[in-house]
Design a protein around this motif. Structure first.
Motif, PDB file in Angstrom:
ATOM      1  N   VAL A 165      -4.473  -8.828 -10.251  1.00 33.67           N
ATOM      2  CA  VAL A 165      -3.758  -7.578 -10.491  1.00 33.67           C
ATOM      3  C   VAL A 165      -3.728  -7.237 -11.982  1.00 33.67           C
ATOM      4  CG1 VAL A 165      -2.272  -7.839  -8.469  1.00 33.67           C
ATOM      5  CG2 VAL A 165      -1.528  -8.784 -10.667  1.00 33.67           C
ATOM      6  N   GLU A 166      -3.389  -5.982 -12.237  1.00 39.39           N
ATOM      7  CA  GLU A 166      -3.284  -5.507 -13.617  1.00 39.39           C
ATOM      8  C   GLU A 166      -1.990  -4.733 -13.781  1.00 39.39           C
ATOM      9  OE1 GLU A 166      -7.754  -4.609 -14.917  1.00 39.39           O
ATOM     10  OE2 GLU A 166      -6.396  -2.916 -15.284  1.00 39.39           O
ATOM     11  N   CYS A 167      -1.270  -4.996 -14.872  1.00 35.43           N
ATOM     12  CA  CYS A 167      -0.002  -4.306 -15.108  1.00 35.43           C
ATOM     13  C   CYS A 167      -0.166  -3.282 -16.224  1.00 35.43           C
ATOM     14  CB  CYS A 167       1.085  -5.300 -15.488  1.00 35.43           C
ATOM     15  SG  CYS A 167       2.671  -4.517 -15.824  1.00 35.43           S
ATOM     16  N   GLU A 168       0.226  -2.041 -15.914  1.00 34.34           N
ATOM     17  CA  GLU A 168       0.116  -0.976 -16.921  1.00 34.34           C
ATOM     18  C   GLU A 168       1.225  -1.081 -17.955  1.00 34.34           C
ATOM     19  OE1 GLU A 168      -0.156   2.966 -15.337  1.00 34.34           O
ATOM     20  OE2 GLU A 168      -2.082   2.543 -14.384  1.00 34.34           O
ATOM     21  N   LYS A 182      -2.930  -9.335 -16.861  1.00 39.93           N
ATOM     22  CA  LYS A 182      -4.073  -9.287 -15.955  1.00 39.93           C
ATOM     23  C   LYS A 182      -4.320 -10.699 -15.463  1.00 39.93           C
ATOM     24  CE  LYS A 182      -8.678  -7.790 -15.190  1.00 39.93           C
ATOM     25  NZ  LYS A 182      -9.993  -7.500 -15.555  1.00 39.93           N
ATOM     26  N   ASN A 218       6.985  -4.664  -3.231  1.00 42.64           N
ATOM     27  CA  ASN A 218       6.470  -3.535  -3.991  1.00 42.64           C
ATOM     28  C   ASN A 218       7.601  -2.869  -4.773  1.00 42.64           C
ATOM     29  OD1 ASN A 218       5.475  -1.099  -4.897  1.00 42.64           O
ATOM     30  ND2 ASN A 218       4.456  -0.567  -2.971  1.00 42.64           N
ATOM     31  N   VAL A 222      -6.727  -5.248  -8.531  1.00 41.85           N
ATOM     32  CA  VAL A 222      -8.088  -4.957  -8.995  1.00 41.85           C
ATOM     33  C   VAL A 222      -9.132  -5.836  -8.305  1.00 41.85           C
ATOM     34  CG1 VAL A 222      -7.464  -3.979 -11.224  1.00 41.85           C
ATOM     35  CG2 VAL A 222      -7.751  -6.440 -11.025  1.00 41.85           C
ATOM     36  N   LYS A 265      -1.333  -2.954 -10.214  1.00 44.53           N
ATOM     37  CA  LYS A 265      -2.470  -2.457  -9.446  1.00 44.53           C
ATOM     38  C   LYS A 265      -3.350  -3.633  -9.035  1.00 44.53           C
ATOM     39  CE  LYS A 265      -6.107   0.258 -10.622  1.00 44.53           C
ATOM     40  NZ  LYS A 265      -6.806   0.945 -11.666  1.00 44.53           N
ATOM     41  N   GLU A 274       0.796  -1.226   0.000  1.00 49.16           N
ATOM     42  CA  GLU A 274       0.000   0.000   0.000  1.00 49.16           C
ATOM     43  C   GLU A 274       0.832   1.281   0.000  1.00 49.16           C
ATOM     44  OE1 GLU A 274      -3.283   1.262   0.279  1.00 49.16           O
ATOM     45  OE2 GLU A 274      -3.507  -0.587  -0.828  1.00 49.16           O
ATOM     46  N   ASP A 316       3.806   4.258  -0.406  1.00 50.93           N
ATOM     47  CA  ASP A 316       4.627   4.860  -1.449  1.00 50.93           C
ATOM     48  C   ASP A 316       6.087   4.931  -1.010  1.00 50.93           C
ATOM     49  OD1 ASP A 316       2.393   5.890  -3.283  1.00 50.93           O
ATOM     50  OD2 ASP A 316       1.819   6.667  -1.329  1.00 50.93           O
ATOM     51  N   ARG A 331       7.735  -0.494  -6.670  1.00 50.84           N
ATOM     52  CA  ARG A 331       7.658   0.952  -6.860  1.00 50.84           C
ATOM     53  C   ARG A 331       7.959   1.738  -5.584  1.00 50.84           C
ATOM     54  NH1 ARG A 331       2.107   3.472  -9.082  1.00 50.84           N
ATOM     55  NH2 ARG A 331       1.590   3.267  -6.891  1.00 50.84           N
ATOM     56  N   VAL A 379       3.089  -6.950  -5.051  1.00 50.31           N
ATOM     57  CA  VAL A 379       2.467  -6.201  -6.151  1.00 50.31           C
ATOM     58  C   VAL A 379       3.481  -6.006  -7.273  1.00 50.31           C
ATOM     59  CG1 VAL A 379       0.511  -5.053  -5.081  1.00 50.31           C
ATOM     60  CG2 VAL A 379       2.788  -4.088  -4.763  1.00 50.31           C
TER      61      VAL A 379
END
Ligand SMILES: Nc1nc2c(ncn2[C@@H]2O[C@H](COP(=O)(O)OP(=O)(O)OP(=O)(O)O)[C@@H](O)[C@H]2O)c(=O)[nH]1
Ligand SMILES: [Mg+2]
Ligand SMILES: [Zn+2]
Lengths: 223, 123
Positions: B71-74, B79, A198, B109, B107, A168, A170, A200, B97
């Motif tokens: 999840v979905e990857c941009e 997906k 994560n 979903v 993300k 979750e 950042d 990111r 993630v």
């Protein structure tokens, strides 16, 4: 003859529903986010375990940012006002939320706190969540950025045991690095764990007693 | 840890639906809990039992099913199921993630919800 048809006594009905019990919080969080955005306020939520250094981190950031921004602070705490007293000394506008027995803040409590702040007079808002690495992950408050603080004294598995909060957040702050040697902890491993969960997340190592690493946290938050 | 307040919302929603149908007894509630939600099933069941006492929910069954995380990857368009990291030497198994295909941030979903799917009641 008139025939009346009534449901038989004791008939069983299967009512289909699709009600998300967590949705209410999500909606209120979006409202908070919009409200803050409308007033041009940057907002940062600080999560982390008990005693990891959440308030110390906020105090150190306030010290460096109070000339640049007009700062507000919402302090979530089970029962005391110790943390809000520590921050309000710096001329910061503070609202305290005592959650009583609840283990986390939620968007509704934050909404009430926002009503008590003069939003026109703020540029930056810090929200300290209740010390807990579990529940806050589930309840977004509506802040722009989320930070999770863990400290070296919590041991080598702190990150991988709580993947949800790192999913979750950042920014992940690894605090109390001054104690790494004494605790026999490899900080780089914690950092790698956070990035595995994560990719990111931005990881910053700090010592909130001396202020070490704080400029990097500020940079990671885009402040 | 917030199972208590979640179950209060659940019980209130079920009682509200039962009242709409003038039901005198609820038999079963089907709740779908996302695998990425932090709600502990046993605790939900415990609070359901306690909070249902003395209401038309008393004695009814709370059936919980799990909805898997998606999840979905941009970046690469993936997906599908969320990726779990497994570390046998530490007995660790945890969700991430990170995209199973390209490693980018993905993300979530699906899998964070707590949804009342259906209520079986006597009318
Ligand atoms: N050695 C060391 N101690 C620290 C550091 N940062 C904070 N502390 C100490 O850790 C203790 C807890 O710090 P707080 O900032 O109150 O932690 P918190 O997360 O806000 O705590 P709660 O709100 O009670 O959950 C205090 O005694 C701090 O002085 C650090 O980097 N190194
Ligand atoms: Mg604190
Ligand atoms: Zn991808």
């Amino acid at each position: 003859m008139r025939e009346v048809i009534v449901a038989e006594e004791g008939e069983i009905l299967d009512v289909e529903l699709s009600e998300n019990l967590l949705k209410m919080n999500e909606e209120l969080a979006s409202k908070n986010r919009e409200l803050l955005k409308k007033h041009g306020i940057k907002s940062v939520e600080i999560m982390g375990s008990i005693g990891s250094g959440k308030t110390s981190l906020i105090a150190e950031m306030v010290k460096r940012l109070k000339e640049k921004y007009r700062i507000g602070f919402i302090a979530g705490d089970l029962t005391t006002t110790i943390d809000s007293d520590r921050i309000s000394k710096n001329g910061v506008d503070v609202v305290q939320i005592n959650t009583g027995k609840e283990c986390h803040l939620d968007a509704n409590l934050v909404m009430k706190a926002l009503e008590r702040l003069d939003l026109e007079a703020l540029d930056l808002l810090f929200i300290e969540n209740v010390g807990n690495l579990i529940c806050p992950a589930e309840f977004r408050l509506g802040s722009e950025k989320r930070v999770v603080v863990v400290s070296i004294t919590e041991g080598p598995f702190m990150v991988v045991k709580h993947p949800f909060i790192f999913m979750e957040a950042d920014v992940a702050v690894i605090n109390k690095i001054d104690l790494a040697e004494a605790m026999g902890i490899e900080v780089s491993k914690l950092e790698k764990d956070a990035l595995t969960i994560n990719p990111r997340i931005k990881v910053v190592k700090t010592n909130c007693r001396t202020g070490g690493g704080i400029p990097k946290v500020i940079e990671a938050l885009g402040l | 840890m917030h199972e208590y307040s979640m179950t209060v919302s659940l019980v209130n929603a079920v009682l509200r639906e039962a009242k709409k149908k003038n039901s005198k007894k609820v038999l079963e509630v089907h709740l779908s809990v996302g695998s990425l939600s932090l709600l502990a099933h046993e605790q939900l069941k415990f609070w359901y039992k306690v909070l249902g006492k003395g209401t038309i929910l008393e004695g009814s069954n709370l059936r919980i099913s799990v909805e898997e995380g998606e999840v979905e990857c941009e970046d690469c368009g993936y997906k599908g199921p969320i990726r779990y990291e497994e570390r046998l030497y530490d007995h660790l198994f945890f969700p991430t993630v990170s995209c199973p295909r390209c490693g980018s941030f993905v993300k979530v979903v699906k899998g964070r919800e707590c949804i009342i799917k259906s209520i079986k009641m006597v009318i």
